[in-house]
Design a protein around this motif. Structure first.
Motif, PDB file in Angstrom:
ATOM      1  N   LEU A  72       0.831  -1.199   0.000  1.00  0.00           N
ATOM      2  CA  LEU A  72       0.000   0.000   0.000  1.00  0.00           C
ATOM      3  C   LEU A  72       0.868   1.253   0.000  1.00  0.00           C
ATOM      4  O   LEU A  72       1.765   1.404   0.827  1.00  0.00           O
ATOM      5  CB  LEU A  72      -0.902  -0.006   1.232  1.00  0.00           C
ATOM      6  N   LEU A  73       0.601   2.148  -0.954  1.00  0.00           N
ATOM      7  CA  LEU A  73       1.309   3.424  -1.010  1.00  0.00           C
ATOM      8  C   LEU A  73       0.476   4.468  -0.284  1.00  0.00           C
ATOM      9  O   LEU A  73      -0.655   4.743  -0.664  1.00  0.00           O
ATOM     10  CB  LEU A  73       1.532   3.842  -2.468  1.00  0.00           C
ATOM     11  N   ASN A  74       1.021   5.035   0.775  1.00  0.00           N
ATOM     12  CA  ASN A  74       0.317   6.020   1.595  1.00  0.00           C
ATOM     13  C   ASN A  74       0.821   7.425   1.279  1.00  0.00           C
ATOM     14  O   ASN A  74       2.028   7.694   1.390  1.00  0.00           O
ATOM     15  CB  ASN A  74       0.534   5.727   3.084  1.00  0.00           C
ATOM     16  N   VAL A  75      -0.106   8.298   0.902  1.00  0.00           N
ATOM     17  CA  VAL A  75       0.249   9.668   0.530  1.00  0.00           C
ATOM     18  C   VAL A  75      -0.575  10.651   1.360  1.00  0.00           C
ATOM     19  O   VAL A  75      -1.798  10.486   1.496  1.00  0.00           O
ATOM     20  CB  VAL A  75       0.006   9.930  -0.969  1.00  0.00           C
ATOM     21  N   ALA A  76       0.086  11.668   1.896  1.00  0.00           N
ATOM     22  CA  ALA A  76      -0.603  12.757   2.592  1.00  0.00           C
ATOM     23  C   ALA A  76      -0.525  14.006   1.733  1.00  0.00           C
ATOM     24  O   ALA A  76       0.545  14.362   1.237  1.00  0.00           O
ATOM     25  CB  ALA A  76       0.035  13.022   3.955  1.00  0.00           C
ATOM     26  N   ILE A  77      -1.664  14.648   1.529  1.00  0.00           N
ATOM     27  CA  ILE A  77      -1.724  15.918   0.809  1.00  0.00           C
ATOM     28  C   ILE A  77      -2.108  16.998   1.811  1.00  0.00           C
ATOM     29  O   ILE A  77      -3.139  16.890   2.479  1.00  0.00           O
ATOM     30  CB  ILE A  77      -2.738  15.860  -0.345  1.00  0.00           C
ATOM     31  N   ILE A  78      -1.283  18.038   1.921  1.00  0.00           N
ATOM     32  CA  ILE A  78      -1.542  19.119   2.869  1.00  0.00           C
ATOM     33  C   ILE A  78      -2.219  20.258   2.129  1.00  0.00           C
ATOM     34  O   ILE A  78      -1.596  20.974   1.351  1.00  0.00           O
ATOM     35  CB  ILE A  78      -0.238  19.623   3.530  1.00  0.00           C
ATOM     36  N   GLY A  79      -3.510  20.415   2.344  1.00  0.00           N
ATOM     37  CA  GLY A  79      -4.282  21.450   1.671  1.00  0.00           C
ATOM     38  C   GLY A  79      -5.434  20.849   0.891  1.00  0.00           C
ATOM     39  O   GLY A  79      -5.221  20.037  -0.014  1.00  0.00           O
ATOM     40  N   LEU A 112       8.962  14.349  -1.001  1.00  0.00           N
ATOM     41  CA  LEU A 112       8.238  15.580  -0.671  1.00  0.00           C
ATOM     42  C   LEU A 112       7.987  16.360  -1.965  1.00  0.00           C
ATOM     43  O   LEU A 112       8.923  16.696  -2.687  1.00  0.00           O
ATOM     44  CB  LEU A 112       9.029  16.436   0.316  1.00  0.00           C
ATOM     45  N   TYR A 113       6.710  16.657  -2.230  1.00  0.00           N
ATOM     46  CA  TYR A 113       6.301  17.270  -3.489  1.00  0.00           C
ATOM     47  C   TYR A 113       5.412  18.488  -3.224  1.00  0.00           C
ATOM     48  O   TYR A 113       4.984  18.731  -2.091  1.00  0.00           O
ATOM     49  CB  TYR A 113       5.540  16.249  -4.351  1.00  0.00           C
ATOM     50  N   CYS A 114       5.117  19.231  -4.288  1.00  0.00           N
ATOM     51  CA  CYS A 114       4.181  20.351  -4.168  1.00  0.00           C
ATOM     52  C   CYS A 114       3.388  20.484  -5.461  1.00  0.00           C
ATOM     53  O   CYS A 114       3.853  20.108  -6.539  1.00  0.00           O
ATOM     54  CB  CYS A 114       4.907  21.656  -3.832  1.00  0.00           C
ATOM     55  N   VAL A 115       2.176  21.023  -5.335  1.00  0.00           N
ATOM     56  CA  VAL A 115       1.288  21.237  -6.478  1.00  0.00           C
ATOM     57  C   VAL A 115       0.615  22.592  -6.351  1.00  0.00           C
ATOM     58  O   VAL A 115       0.588  23.200  -5.283  1.00  0.00           O
ATOM     59  CB  VAL A 115       0.191  20.137  -6.579  1.00  0.00           C
ATOM     60  N   ALA A 118       4.807   9.423   0.816  1.00  0.00           N
ATOM     61  CA  ALA A 118       5.032  10.704   0.142  1.00  0.00           C
ATOM     62  C   ALA A 118       4.111  11.749   0.758  1.00  0.00           C
ATOM     63  O   ALA A 118       2.999  11.438   1.193  1.00  0.00           O
ATOM     64  CB  ALA A 118       4.760  10.590  -1.363  1.00  0.00           C
ATOM     65  N   VAL A 119       4.596  12.991   0.786  1.00  0.00           N
ATOM     66  CA  VAL A 119       3.807  14.123   1.267  1.00  0.00           C
ATOM     67  C   VAL A 119       3.776  15.175   0.166  1.00  0.00           C
ATOM     68  O   VAL A 119       4.810  15.494  -0.439  1.00  0.00           O
ATOM     69  CB  VAL A 119       4.396  14.723   2.564  1.00  0.00           C
TER      70      VAL A 119
END
Length: 437
Positions: free
Chosen positions: A8-15, A345-348, A99-100
């Motif tokens: 399982l790939l767990n990703v948190a998106i802030i916003g 760590l990424y951004c969009v 990933a965040v």
């Protein structure tokens, strides 16, 4: 899409704004082995759809239905009322998730950089728009609108929105979700002159035809522009697209009579703010006449003082820095390469590229970063949402899920006056109480 690696790939998106939801949609569109938690410090989702889009532009807000569909997926969860820094750190989230993604938007006003911008009566558009859109951060802003004239600085859609909301009557805003506290202040104001000031000319303005056109359809306010500030009519032949439509509208506005309606909205081009006047509060703004030469805005040395009691700069936004995250002061966003900041760590969205583009621009942006995550990050057995839930319990935090947000939404809709879609709540504690009821 398939995640790279087993498990399982767990990703948190802030916003939880458009950028965050488009990224979540792309991450989970083809693989149940990707779990996404969309974390927001407010109990309410949808970011600028709720708190940035003008309250009288309800049709634009309908895009939230798409985000609701994303939230209906079993592998997507909204986690509201959880603030980065206050409740949990970025380092903790990076330990919990594979990933965040930072989708924090750009909530800070870009400074004018001129004398007097710290005077009472100078209110940046982030705060002013947040105030009339019932953003909890600005519910107590209480701007003094007991003024005769207002200067709105900028030639984009935000400036047009601010001017239009100030100019519209109570009856024109009946079907909007204008904050109740703002409605009473705005509709009781003695404002008679609103100035939209742009450094460049009408051909360089960035407002869109629809928004500009609305300024010429106001019930109690007449839009005005000086004919001499418009280019020769012969130049109209070479215009296309938005520029052609905008010029046609400006030509129509130029024919208006200043006495046609009680309130006047002045579109003034080639005016650069030099200083805001006043001892403790605003009493005027000094402007320099400009011209455009070789694509550059240059001053002519000719100045004037415009008497105004309120100044609302609408000149752009900046992302709030986060500790230990590389940040570009020049662009007002996180330093990144194609959306990647650091390992995992990424951004969009605006946090990635600065405050540019429309709501829809975030869709391809989110897809690009999602594909990057799915190709670069391997499932590692990190705790993900189970770990987050453990921290929430240990710290006795009161998170709001999408299901409990629907209780808040139902309460707002039940409290709406006839014709209005909702009566927005502004107190976070009250929202959480309703969510937990």
């Amino acid at each position: 899409m398939a995640s790279n690696g087993a498990g399982l790939l767990n990703v948190a998106i802030i916003g939880a704004g458009p950028a965050g939801y488009y990224a979540a949609e792309a991450l989970t569109g083809g693989d149940g082995n990707v779990h996404v938690d969309i974390i927001d410090r407010l109990p309410t989702p949808f970011g600028l759809i709720r708190a940035g889009v003008a309250p009288d532009h309800q049709s634009i807000k309908n895009v939230s239905r798409r985000y609701e569909a994303t939230n209906s997926r079993e592998n997507v969860r909204f986690v509201g009322n959880l603030a980065l820094g206050r409740d949990i750190t970025l380092a903790e989230l990076r330990e919990l998730y594979d990933a965040v993604v930072l989708a924090t938007g750009a909530g800070k006003d870009r400074p004018l950089g001129i004398e007097g911008e710290d005077l009472s009566g100078v209110i940046g558009s982030a705060a002013f728009v947040g105030w009339y859109n019932a953003h909890p951060d600005y519910k107590d802003l209480n701007p003094d609108l007991r003024v005769a004239s207002v200067a709105v600085i900028g030639n984009g859609n935000v400036a047009v929105d601010v001017a239009r909301v100030l100019a519209k009557t109570a009856s024109e805003m009946t079907s909007s979700d204008l904050a109740a506290h703002a409605a009473s202040t705005i509709h009781g104001s003695p404002i008679r002159d609103i100035y939209i000031l742009g450094r460049r000319g009408p051909l360089e303005a960035s407002f869109t035809p629809k928004e500009l056109g609305e300024l010429n359809q106001l019930e109690n306010c007449v839009a005005l522009v000086k004919p001499e500030q418009l280019p020769d009519r012969a130049a109209d032949e070479s215009l296309t697209g938005a520029a052609k439509k905008n010029m046609a509208t400006l030509r129509a506005i130029a024919a208006n009579s200043p006495d046609a309606k009680p309130v006047r909205l002045h579109l003034q081009f080639y005016r650069r703010p030099m200083a805001i006047m006043g001892e403790t509060c605003v009493c005027g703004i000094r402007l320099e006449e400009t011209k455009v030469e070789d694509g550059k805005c240059v001053g002519t040395g000719m100045t004037e003082v415009l008497p105004v009691g309120l100044v609302v700069p609408c000149i752009g936004y900046r992302t709030s820095p986060i500790r230990d995250v590389p940040y570009s002061e020049r662009y007002g966003c996180f330093e990144n390469e194609g959306g990647r900041i650091l390992d995992r760590l990424y951004c969009v969205g605006w946090a990635r590229r600065g405050p540019t583009g429309t709501i829809g621009t975030n869709k391809p942006d989110g897809l690009e970063v999602a594909n990057k995550i799915l190709s670069e990050v391997k499932a590692s057995g990190r705790e993900g949402r189970d770990g987050l839930d453990r921290i929430v319990r240990e710290r006795d935090l009161h998170i709001v899920t999408f299901q409990s947000w629907k209780k808040i939404e139902a309460s707002e809709e039940a409290g709406a006056q006839a014709g209005a879609p909702r009566k927005k709540l502004v107190d976070v504690a009250e929202m959480v109480r309703i969510a937990e009821s």
